[in-house]
Design a protein around this motif. Sequence first.
Motif, PDB file in Angstrom:
ATOM      1  N   TYR A 163       0.833  -1.208   0.000  1.00  0.00           N
ATOM      2  CA  TYR A 163       0.000   0.000   0.000  1.00  0.00           C
ATOM      3  C   TYR A 163       0.865   1.255   0.000  1.00  0.00           C
ATOM      4  O   TYR A 163       0.526   2.253  -0.641  1.00  0.00           O
ATOM      5  CB  TYR A 163      -0.898  -0.022   1.241  1.00  0.00           C
ATOM      6  CG  TYR A 163      -1.849   1.150   1.341  1.00  0.00           C
ATOM      7  CD1 TYR A 163      -3.025   1.177   0.589  1.00  0.00           C
ATOM      8  CD2 TYR A 163      -1.580   2.214   2.191  1.00  0.00           C
ATOM      9  CE1 TYR A 163      -3.902   2.241   0.676  1.00  0.00           C
ATOM     10  CE2 TYR A 163      -2.443   3.286   2.287  1.00  0.00           C
ATOM     11  CZ  TYR A 163      -3.608   3.293   1.530  1.00  0.00           C
ATOM     12  OH  TYR A 163      -4.485   4.363   1.629  1.00  0.00           O
ATOM     13  N   GLU A 164       2.004   1.195   0.699  1.00  0.00           N
ATOM     14  CA  GLU A 164       2.865   2.375   0.818  1.00  0.00           C
ATOM     15  C   GLU A 164       3.595   2.711  -0.473  1.00  0.00           C
ATOM     16  O   GLU A 164       4.045   3.848  -0.644  1.00  0.00           O
ATOM     17  CB  GLU A 164       3.897   2.157   1.937  1.00  0.00           C
ATOM     18  CG  GLU A 164       3.308   1.991   3.325  1.00  0.00           C
ATOM     19  CD  GLU A 164       2.720   0.604   3.570  1.00  0.00           C
ATOM     20  OE1 GLU A 164       1.964   0.462   4.555  1.00  0.00           O
ATOM     21  OE2 GLU A 164       3.001  -0.325   2.765  1.00  0.00           O
ATOM     22  N   THR A 165       3.724   1.746  -1.393  1.00  0.00           N
ATOM     23  CA  THR A 165       4.523   1.976  -2.598  1.00  0.00           C
ATOM     24  C   THR A 165       3.717   1.981  -3.890  1.00  0.00           C
ATOM     25  O   THR A 165       4.225   2.409  -4.924  1.00  0.00           O
ATOM     26  CB  THR A 165       5.614   0.893  -2.733  1.00  0.00           C
ATOM     27  OG1 THR A 165       4.988  -0.390  -2.923  1.00  0.00           O
ATOM     28  CG2 THR A 165       6.490   0.838  -1.490  1.00  0.00           C
ATOM     29  N   VAL A 166       2.471   1.514  -3.849  1.00  0.00           N
ATOM     30  CA  VAL A 166       1.740   1.274  -5.097  1.00  0.00           C
ATOM     31  C   VAL A 166       1.481   2.548  -5.898  1.00  0.00           C
ATOM     32  O   VAL A 166       1.495   2.524  -7.140  1.00  0.00           O
ATOM     33  CB  VAL A 166       0.413   0.528  -4.816  1.00  0.00           C
ATOM     34  CG1 VAL A 166      -0.526   1.373  -3.966  1.00  0.00           C
ATOM     35  CG2 VAL A 166      -0.249   0.095  -6.114  1.00  0.00           C
ATOM     36  N   ASP A 167       1.262   3.680  -5.232  1.00  0.00           N
ATOM     37  CA  ASP A 167       0.987   4.895  -5.999  1.00  0.00           C
ATOM     38  C   ASP A 167       2.223   5.401  -6.742  1.00  0.00           C
ATOM     39  O   ASP A 167       2.109   6.156  -7.720  1.00  0.00           O
ATOM     40  CB  ASP A 167       0.401   5.996  -5.113  1.00  0.00           C
ATOM     41  CG  ASP A 167       1.156   6.192  -3.822  1.00  0.00           C
ATOM     42  OD1 ASP A 167       2.108   5.436  -3.556  1.00  0.00           O
ATOM     43  OD2 ASP A 167       0.791   7.114  -3.065  1.00  0.00           O
ATOM     44  N   SER A 168       3.417   4.982  -6.335  1.00  0.00           N
ATOM     45  CA  SER A 168       4.624   5.403  -7.049  1.00  0.00           C
ATOM     46  C   SER A 168       4.723   4.742  -8.415  1.00  0.00           C
ATOM     47  O   SER A 168       5.432   5.237  -9.299  1.00  0.00           O
ATOM     48  CB  SER A 168       5.876   5.085  -6.221  1.00  0.00           C
ATOM     49  OG  SER A 168       6.059   3.688  -6.077  1.00  0.00           O
ATOM     50  N   THR A 169       4.010   3.632  -8.616  1.00  0.00           N
ATOM     51  CA  THR A 169       4.021   2.981  -9.931  1.00  0.00           C
ATOM     52  C   THR A 169       3.390   3.887 -10.980  1.00  0.00           C
ATOM     53  O   THR A 169       3.936   4.070 -12.081  1.00  0.00           O
ATOM     54  CB  THR A 169       3.262   1.644  -9.876  1.00  0.00           C
ATOM     55  OG1 THR A 169       3.883   0.784  -8.930  1.00  0.00           O
ATOM     56  CG2 THR A 169       3.267   0.963 -11.245  1.00  0.00           C
ATOM     57  N   TRP A 170       2.236   4.464 -10.658  1.00  0.00           N
ATOM     58  CA  TRP A 170       1.571   5.350 -11.609  1.00  0.00           C
ATOM     59  C   TRP A 170       2.406   6.598 -11.877  1.00  0.00           C
ATOM     60  O   TRP A 170       2.470   7.091 -13.001  1.00  0.00           O
ATOM     61  CB  TRP A 170       0.177   5.728 -11.111  1.00  0.00           C
ATOM     62  CG  TRP A 170      -0.532   6.726 -11.976  1.00  0.00           C
ATOM     63  CD1 TRP A 170      -1.052   7.921 -11.606  1.00  0.00           C
ATOM     64  CD2 TRP A 170      -0.803   6.606 -13.387  1.00  0.00           C
ATOM     65  NE1 TRP A 170      -1.618   8.561 -12.674  1.00  0.00           N
ATOM     66  CE2 TRP A 170      -1.489   7.766 -13.783  1.00  0.00           C
ATOM     67  CE3 TRP A 170      -0.517   5.630 -14.343  1.00  0.00           C
ATOM     68  CZ2 TRP A 170      -1.896   7.988 -15.099  1.00  0.00           C
ATOM     69  CZ3 TRP A 170      -0.927   5.841 -15.664  1.00  0.00           C
ATOM     70  CH2 TRP A 170      -1.616   7.004 -16.014  1.00  0.00           C
ATOM     71  N   GLU A 171       3.076   7.108 -10.844  1.00  0.00           N
ATOM     72  CA  GLU A 171       3.941   8.269 -11.033  1.00  0.00           C
ATOM     73  C   GLU A 171       5.054   7.937 -12.022  1.00  0.00           C
ATOM     74  O   GLU A 171       5.389   8.750 -12.894  1.00  0.00           O
ATOM     75  CB  GLU A 171       4.541   8.700  -9.685  1.00  0.00           C
ATOM     76  CG  GLU A 171       3.544   9.281  -8.700  1.00  0.00           C
ATOM     77  CD  GLU A 171       2.901  10.560  -9.204  1.00  0.00           C
ATOM     78  OE1 GLU A 171       3.591  11.333  -9.909  1.00  0.00           O
ATOM     79  OE2 GLU A 171       1.710  10.780  -8.922  1.00  0.00           O
ATOM     80  N   ALA A 172       5.625   6.722 -11.900  1.00  0.00           N
ATOM     81  CA  ALA A 172       6.698   6.323 -12.801  1.00  0.00           C
ATOM     82  C   ALA A 172       6.193   6.140 -14.221  1.00  0.00           C
ATOM     83  O   ALA A 172       6.859   6.522 -15.194  1.00  0.00           O
ATOM     84  CB  ALA A 172       7.338   5.034 -12.301  1.00  0.00           C
ATOM     85  N   ILE A 173       4.985   5.558 -14.367  1.00  0.00           N
ATOM     86  CA  ILE A 173       4.431   5.310 -15.702  1.00  0.00           C
ATOM     87  C   ILE A 173       4.092   6.612 -16.417  1.00  0.00           C
ATOM     88  O   ILE A 173       4.453   6.819 -17.581  1.00  0.00           O
ATOM     89  CB  ILE A 173       3.188   4.399 -15.605  1.00  0.00           C
ATOM     90  CG1 ILE A 173       3.593   2.988 -15.193  1.00  0.00           C
ATOM     91  CG2 ILE A 173       2.422   4.373 -16.924  1.00  0.00           C
ATOM     92  CD1 ILE A 173       2.428   2.059 -14.934  1.00  0.00           C
ATOM     93  N   ARG A 174       3.391   7.503 -15.724  1.00  0.00           N
ATOM     94  CA  ARG A 174       2.947   8.719 -16.409  1.00  0.00           C
ATOM     95  C   ARG A 174       4.077   9.715 -16.669  1.00  0.00           C
ATOM     96  O   ARG A 174       3.960  10.583 -17.529  1.00  0.00           O
ATOM     97  CB  ARG A 174       1.830   9.390 -15.624  1.00  0.00           C
ATOM     98  CG  ARG A 174       2.212  10.009 -14.302  1.00  0.00           C
ATOM     99  CD  ARG A 174       1.001  10.674 -13.686  1.00  0.00           C
ATOM    100  NE  ARG A 174       1.297  11.325 -12.427  1.00  0.00           N
ATOM    101  CZ  ARG A 174       0.413  12.045 -11.751  1.00  0.00           C
ATOM    102  NH1 ARG A 174      -0.813  12.194 -12.216  1.00  0.00           N
ATOM    103  NH2 ARG A 174       0.743  12.613 -10.605  1.00  0.00           N
ATOM    104  N   SER A 175       5.175   9.574 -15.954  1.00  0.00           N
ATOM    105  CA  SER A 175       6.311  10.472 -16.188  1.00  0.00           C
ATOM    106  C   SER A 175       7.355   9.855 -17.114  1.00  0.00           C
ATOM    107  O   SER A 175       8.368  10.486 -17.417  1.00  0.00           O
ATOM    108  CB  SER A 175       6.960  10.852 -14.857  1.00  0.00           C
ATOM    109  OG  SER A 175       7.475   9.707 -14.192  1.00  0.00           O
TER     110      SER A 175
END
Length: 199
Positions: free
Chosen positions: A159-171
């Motif tokens: 849960y603590e890391t999952v939102d960083s995946t979308w940040e990496a994909i969209r950037s």
Amino acid sequence: TSRAASATEPAPFRLPTPDPTRDPIMTKQKHEIVIVGGGTAGISVAARLRNLPNPPDVAIVEPSDKHYYQPLWTLVGAGVFAKEETVRNQQPYIPRGATWIRDKVASFEPDAGELTLASGQLVAYDQLIVAAGIQLDWAKIPGLKESLGKQGVCSNYAYETVDSTWEAIRSFEGGRAIFTFPNTSIKCAGAPQKIMYLA
């Protein structure tokens, strides 16, 4: 019988309250079925059992007061959902009539049909179901724990890391993206592939 009566009038939700005047080592409770783990697997099994026409006495050992719906984390990593939508309070998901033991298991004693909680309390059972999930050992890979969520290093497994995946994909602006797939036992083996396709 009392069990037959509970099929028509389910017992209310029960949360055991420890007696501070008693030595926890000497305290023991007994249930027909004990389920270790209150995640999706443990809750699903408990619900199936409690929905039987003649439901058994079921207890769930789960220390967390939050329930995380982890199958949705792939879509969080893909930017479809916010991670906050995957977490709920645990209590409403405990099946009606089941006992929620908010503690951790310290040891198993299968020959005695018992387990010991972190508090020292003993829990006896007729049948035991272990659905505790998998421990994430980020530190087993040198540098991984310190790198998660930074410079494109991400994971959908927490849960603590999952939102960083979308940040990496969209950037992502082009180049090489590496998606890893462990050859060991992992939770949801399809997750590493799904996020690759969604990206």
